[in-house]
Design a protein around this motif. Structure first.
Motif, mmCIF file in Angstrom:
data_model
loop_
_atom_site.group_PDB
_atom_site.id
_atom_site.type_symbol
_atom_site.label_atom_id
_atom_site.label_comp_id
_atom_site.label_asym_id
_atom_site.label_seq_id
_atom_site.Cartn_x
_atom_site.Cartn_y
_atom_site.Cartn_z
ATOM 1 N N UNK A 11 -3.695 10.822 8.046
ATOM 2 C CA UNK A 11 -2.519 11.305 7.508
ATOM 3 C C UNK A 11 -2.864 12.537 6.656
ATOM 4 N N UNK A 12 -2.315 13.449 6.485
ATOM 5 C CA UNK A 12 -2.757 14.419 5.222
ATOM 6 C C UNK A 12 -1.284 14.776 4.722
ATOM 7 N N UNK A 13 -1.618 14.853 3.177
ATOM 8 C CA UNK A 13 -0.441 15.272 2.406
ATOM 9 C C UNK A 13 -0.409 16.981 2.860
ATOM 10 N N UNK A 14 0.663 17.230 3.313
ATOM 11 C CA UNK A 14 0.668 18.703 3.672
ATOM 12 C C UNK A 14 1.738 19.373 2.560
ATOM 13 N N UNK A 51 4.723 32.682 -3.695
ATOM 14 C CA UNK A 51 5.874 32.127 -2.532
ATOM 15 C C UNK A 51 7.419 32.022 -2.914
ATOM 16 N N UNK A 52 8.103 32.507 -1.840
ATOM 17 C CA UNK A 52 9.581 32.188 -2.356
ATOM 18 C C UNK A 52 9.984 30.741 -2.151
ATOM 19 N N UNK A 53 9.135 30.122 -1.292
ATOM 20 C CA UNK A 53 9.595 28.704 -1.050
ATOM 21 C C UNK A 53 8.340 27.851 -0.901
ATOM 22 N N UNK A 54 8.626 26.432 -1.083
ATOM 23 C CA UNK A 54 7.486 25.437 -0.691
ATOM 24 C C UNK A 54 7.905 24.174 -0.415
ATOM 25 N N UNK A 55 7.224 23.489 0.551
ATOM 26 C CA UNK A 55 7.919 22.089 0.790
ATOM 27 C C UNK A 55 6.411 21.289 1.085
ATOM 28 N N UNK A 56 6.669 19.984 0.966
ATOM 29 C CA UNK A 56 5.562 18.909 0.987
ATOM 30 C C UNK A 56 6.105 17.682 2.161
ATOM 31 N N UNK A 57 5.174 17.488 2.802
ATOM 32 C CA UNK A 57 5.289 16.278 3.674
ATOM 33 C C UNK A 57 4.170 15.647 4.294
ATOM 34 N N UNK A 58 4.128 14.596 5.012
ATOM 35 C CA UNK A 58 2.990 13.981 5.517
ATOM 36 C C UNK A 58 2.673 14.989 6.600
ATOM 37 N N UNK A 73 -3.319 6.641 -4.186
ATOM 38 C CA UNK A 73 -2.836 7.592 -5.111
ATOM 39 C C UNK A 73 -1.295 7.827 -4.666
ATOM 40 N N UNK A 74 -0.921 8.713 -5.508
ATOM 41 C CA UNK A 74 0.604 9.089 -5.484
ATOM 42 C C UNK A 74 1.060 9.604 -4.159
ATOM 43 N N UNK A 75 -0.104 10.474 -3.875
ATOM 44 C CA UNK A 75 0.074 11.329 -2.487
ATOM 45 C C UNK A 75 0.270 10.278 -1.391
ATOM 46 N N UNK A 76 -0.583 9.275 -1.459
ATOM 47 C CA UNK A 76 -0.678 8.190 -0.432
ATOM 48 C C UNK A 76 0.665 7.367 -0.509
ATOM 49 N N UNK A 77 1.282 6.980 -1.521
ATOM 50 C CA UNK A 77 2.386 6.418 -1.632
ATOM 51 C C UNK A 77 3.618 7.343 -1.222
ATOM 52 N N UNK A 78 3.525 8.602 -1.711
ATOM 53 C CA UNK A 78 4.656 9.323 -0.985
ATOM 54 C C UNK A 78 4.704 9.269 0.565
ATOM 55 N N UNK A 79 3.461 9.560 1.068
ATOM 56 C CA UNK A 79 3.281 9.695 2.441
ATOM 57 C C UNK A 79 3.693 8.499 3.146
ATOM 58 N N UNK A 80 3.236 7.271 2.826
ATOM 59 C CA UNK A 80 3.594 6.043 3.328
ATOM 60 C C UNK A 80 5.280 5.856 3.241
ATOM 61 N N UNK A 104 6.534 24.112 8.179
ATOM 62 C CA UNK A 104 5.874 22.776 8.119
ATOM 63 C C UNK A 104 5.646 22.186 9.398
ATOM 64 N N UNK A 105 4.919 21.200 9.550
ATOM 65 C CA UNK A 105 4.647 20.245 10.483
ATOM 66 C C UNK A 105 5.618 19.407 10.838
ATOM 67 N N UNK A 106 5.650 18.012 10.069
ATOM 68 C CA UNK A 106 6.546 17.096 10.231
ATOM 69 C C UNK A 106 7.928 17.393 9.744
ATOM 70 N N UNK A 107 7.873 18.100 8.768
ATOM 71 C CA UNK A 107 9.387 18.847 8.405
ATOM 72 C C UNK A 107 9.891 19.308 9.502
ATOM 73 N N UNK A 108 9.255 20.082 10.273
ATOM 74 C CA UNK A 108 10.028 21.077 11.724
ATOM 75 C C UNK A 108 10.437 20.345 12.876
#
Length: 383
Positions: free
Chosen positions: A50-53, A71-78, A104-111, A321-325
């Motif tokens: 699992x990556x943080x994207x 960039x005019x936009x940004x998103x983050x997701x696993x 780390x916080x990234x791992x907590x967010x993805x979980x 995005x990946x999982x976002x889409x």
């Protein structure tokens, strides 16, 4: 060859109504009519990294050396294997994922995003102390993307458990020369294994190196991969050649769609792609596989499975995005309702997707195009 006139491009911005399902997706169980008390708890099992994207959107061109781009936009997701897990879960399959997560916080967010946001079972997963989450930054422009990733190897025992949980199916990414013991274990328990493969960096392109293919029910490479592995001069011939090694071969043909051959029955099928405005192809291959697995487990005809997989992939590339889409049944239903309203639509092409009529929600109380929230790290939850 018939083709469907694409519906308008989907955009993303606002949050969907509460109670509509995970991330606002309508709750549809494609296996509802087939379920029995004796079934495994999980429909699909998968494992991987699992990556943080972090996705930058709205770039007019590729970044230029020595300059700063805004960039005019940004998103983050696993991301990573989370793309496939999310796509499966949003299509209504009960999904179990084994992965290593950083502490780390990234791992907590993805979980949290996968377990709470998508309803994915993470009981085979665990947090690894002192290991930080792998990160990918993706820049999307002109229908393509450029990615930069960073991460460290997880401990050797991560993430796949020795004994994967019982499941109807599993999705595996094969690596030449590196067998994964869990694949044979899962197949021995009756799990139907669907496999894809990445680019062979060794240049050998030797099917003998994909030893786990012997345990798989289906193999889903792209056209270039299929031809290189078989030596065939066209992807359709490559698909037929692959059935000497795996029961079901599915070859994606890019803008031409997909072709599949079932070596057990001799049946073949080809479905053209849906022409759409592609904003970001990240995760489209994962979404295609998820759609095909869904149709296979539901017992649909081969051509319907290909059509559904291609549709879900087409919907995904209209988002960033990946999982976002990854689309859910709400997006599929909206596309089906909208595409039938196009006056110049080819009736033969519509008949190709007529199987959707019995699957999608009958009434939609939301306009097209749909708008979806883009998750971002750091916001506090509402009190």
């Amino acid at each position: 060859m018939t083709s469907v006139t694409a519906a308008p491009t989907v955009s993303s911005a606002s949050v969907l109504p509460a109670g509509a399902g995970s991330h606002g997706h309508a709750q549809v169980d494609p296996l509802g009519a087939l379920r029995t008390p004796a079934d495994p708890t999980w429909d699909v099992y998968l494992t991987g990294t699992v990556f943080l994207d972090i996705i930058f959107t709205g770039l007019d061109s590729a970044p230029v050396r020595g300059t700063e781009s805004w960039a005019r936009g940004m998103g983050s997701s696993p991301g990573g294997v989370a793309n496939m897990a999310t796509a499966l879960a949003r299509l209504g399959l009960r999904t179990s994922l084994a992965a290593a997560f950083g502490d780390d916080h990234y791992g907590d967010y993805c979980w949290d995003a996968l377990e709470q946001g998508e309803g994915i079972d993470l009981s085979p997963s665990r947090t690894v102390p002192g290991w930080h989450s792998p990160v990918t930054v993706s820049m999307a422009y002109e229908g393509e993307r450029t990615m930069v990733s960073h991460g460290h190897e997880p401990p050797p025992e991560e993430p796949a458990p020795d004994c994967p949980p019982a499941a109807r199916a599993a999705v595996a990414s094969l690596t030449p020369g590196r067998p994964a013991p869990w694949i044979a274990q899962a197949a021995a328990r009756g799990t139907r294994v669907f496999a894809d493969v990445g680019w062979d960096e060794t240049g050998a392109w030797d099917l003998a190196g994909l030893t786990d293919l012997a345990h798989c029910e289906a193999f889903l490479p792209n056209a270039e991969e299929a031809m290189r592995y078989t030596g065939a001069r066209c992807p359709r011939a490559a698909a037929h050649a692959l059935t000497e090694h795996v029961p079901l071969a599915v070859v994606t043909l890019g803008a031409e769609g997909a072709y599949a051959v079932d070596g057990r029955t001799g049946e073949s099928a080809e479905v053209p792609a849906i022409a759409v405005e592609a904003l970001d192809p990240t995760g489209a291959g994962d979404v295609f596989v998820a759609g095909f697995v869904t149709g296979t487990l539901a017992g649909w005809p081969l051509a319907d499975r290909l059509a559904f997989a291609g549709l879900t992939a087409a919907l995904s590339v209209q988002e960033f995005g990946g999982s976002l889409s990854a689309p859910g049944w709400t997006e599929i239903a909206a596309w089906w309702h909208e595409v039938r309203s196009v006056e110049s639509q080819d009736p033969a092409a519509l008949r190709r997707y007529a199987f959707l009529a019995d699957l999608v929600p009958g009434e939609l109380d939301r306009p097209w195009p749909l708008r979806r929230a883009v998750p971002t790290i750091g916001f506090r939850r509402p009190a």
